[in-house]
Scaffold this active site. Structure first.
Site, PDB file in Angstrom:
ATOM      1  N   ARG A 118       3.321   3.712  -3.705  1.00  0.00           N
ATOM      2  CA  ARG A 118       4.281   4.425  -2.416  1.00  0.00           C
ATOM      3  C   ARG A 118       4.954   6.078  -3.699  1.00  0.00           C
ATOM      4  NH1 ARG A 118       1.670   3.741   1.029  1.00  0.00           N
ATOM      5  NH2 ARG A 118       2.575   2.544   3.229  1.00  0.00           N
ATOM      6  N   HIS A 148      -3.056  11.545   0.338  1.00  0.00           N
ATOM      7  CA  HIS A 148      -2.678  10.266   0.335  1.00  0.00           C
ATOM      8  C   HIS A 148      -4.076   9.538   1.284  1.00  0.00           C
ATOM      9  CE1 HIS A 148       0.086   7.032   2.120  1.00  0.00           C
ATOM     10  NE2 HIS A 148      -0.567   6.586   1.519  1.00  0.00           N
TER      11      HIS A 148
HETATM   12  C1  GLV Z   1      -0.884   3.017   3.821  1.00  0.00           C
HETATM   13  O1  GLV Z   1      -0.579   3.592   3.109  1.00  0.00           O
HETATM   14  C2  GLV Z   1      -1.193   1.738   4.178  1.00  0.00           C
HETATM   15  O2  GLV Z   1       0.163   1.560   3.753  1.00  0.00           O
HETATM   16  O3  GLV Z   1      -1.902   1.720   4.951  1.00  0.00           O
END
Ligand code: GLV
Length: 314
Positions: free
Chosen positions: A229, A277
């Site tokens: 993250r 992401h």
């Molecule tokens: C993506 O970031 C997830 O947590 O699946």
């Protein structure tokens, strides 16, 4: 009875399609469209507005639409799943998610190992200058976080010929992967990792774990890959570590603010690779059976799959 999606910034079309394909009779609502809140048994959530779950009196299960649950834990009114009568909280655990993540990590590692960043910069100057190849055996990969995703990535990178070790919060034997654990063994783990991969869950313990102190313990010129993250990383410390040569580069898929603001210094930094992401995106078709299985378990009073440990925050 019905299920609902509460995910203001995500498109639910393919999720609804995947669930309906398996169960055409399933009643599906999408927040905030008007529907009787009392009919909802299960909520699929991603970045839900804080407090909104309180509106659902019959909720038996809150299901994260991904592997992470940090987005749920930012809601101070999240019901404690350990208290009787409260909904269970589950996350999605999926082999495809693990496979896709390991594929991304293999690519990111090879991109660095085969010095593509250097050659891409060279191309801009019409410059033909081969570098000496790096040796795989001298390039230890350290993976922080050895859950389902971390283990799958470790094995795939091992298969590709790299020496891989891991670090996790508590001791656990993980076959073929030398594993360090706890704060006591963090420094020795870091001292070995020429490539540091962060796949940790975001918790109070791991927030900003990628900082100047951590970078200073890595072999000089180590490479960072963050697919955990954005809040695992102290962003200013990364820029300092790159300037000082403590780190030779970084590949980042997650950021403190997403989308990454247009004027963020990471965009133009020559040593930072950026992806938006996408390292591993939940595939609705792949996880639909798991969601329906949990709905069935809920209706028949069985214990649910992939429940989270609220105390551990993952
Ligand atoms: C993506 O970031 C997830 O947590 O699946």
């Amino acid at each position: 009875m019905a299920i609902t999606f509460i995910c203001p910034d995500r498109d639910t079309t393919s999720w609804i399609q995947a669930l309906k394909e398996l169960d055409p009779t399933l009643e599906i609502r999408v927040w905030p469209k008007d529907h009787p809140r009392a009919e909802i048994e299960l909520a699929l959530t991603w970045n839900h507005p804080k407090g909104v779950l309180q509106e659902y009196p019959s909720l038996g299960c809150i299901c994260s639409m991904g592997a992470g649950i940090d987005h749920l834990l930012t809601d101070p009114s999240l019901p404690d799943p350990d208290l009787p009568g409260n909904p269970a909280i589950v996350r999605l655990v999926d082999q495809k998610l693990a496979w896709d993540m390991s594929e991304y990590l293999l690519l990111a590692v090879l991109h660095h190992f085969r010095q593509f960043n250097f050659y891409q910069a060279q191309k801009k100057e019409n410059n033909w200058q081969p570098l000496l190849p790096l040796g795989k055996k001298e390039m230890v990969i350290g993976i922080m976080g050895l859950g389902q995703l971390g283990k799958a990535a470790a094995k795939r990178l091992q298969k590709a010929g790299f020496y891989v070790c891991g670090w996790r919060d508590s001791p656990k034997e993980i076959d073929t992967i030398p594993t360090f654990h706890g704060r006591d063994q963090l420094d020795v783990f870091l001292s070995r990792a020429h490539i540091l991969i962060c796949l940790l869950p975001l918790t109070r313990q791991t927030r900003q774990i990628l900082n100047q102190d951590t970078f200073s313990k890595l072999p000089h010129g180590a490479y960072l890959i963050n697919v955990g993250r954005g809040d695992h990383l102290k962003e200013a410390d990364l820029l300092t570590a790159l300037d000082q040569g403590l780190l030779s580069g970084a590949c980042l898929d997650v950021f403190q603010t997403e989308p990454l603001p247009g004027d963020h210094p990471f965009w133009q930094h020559p040593k930072i690779v950026i992806t938006p992401h996408i390292s591993s995106q939940t595939n609705p078709t792949s996880v639909a059976p798991q969601i329906l299985s949990n709905l069935d378990r809920l209706r028949t009073g069985k214990s649910l799959l992939n429940q989270i440990n609220i105390k551990k925050e993952y």
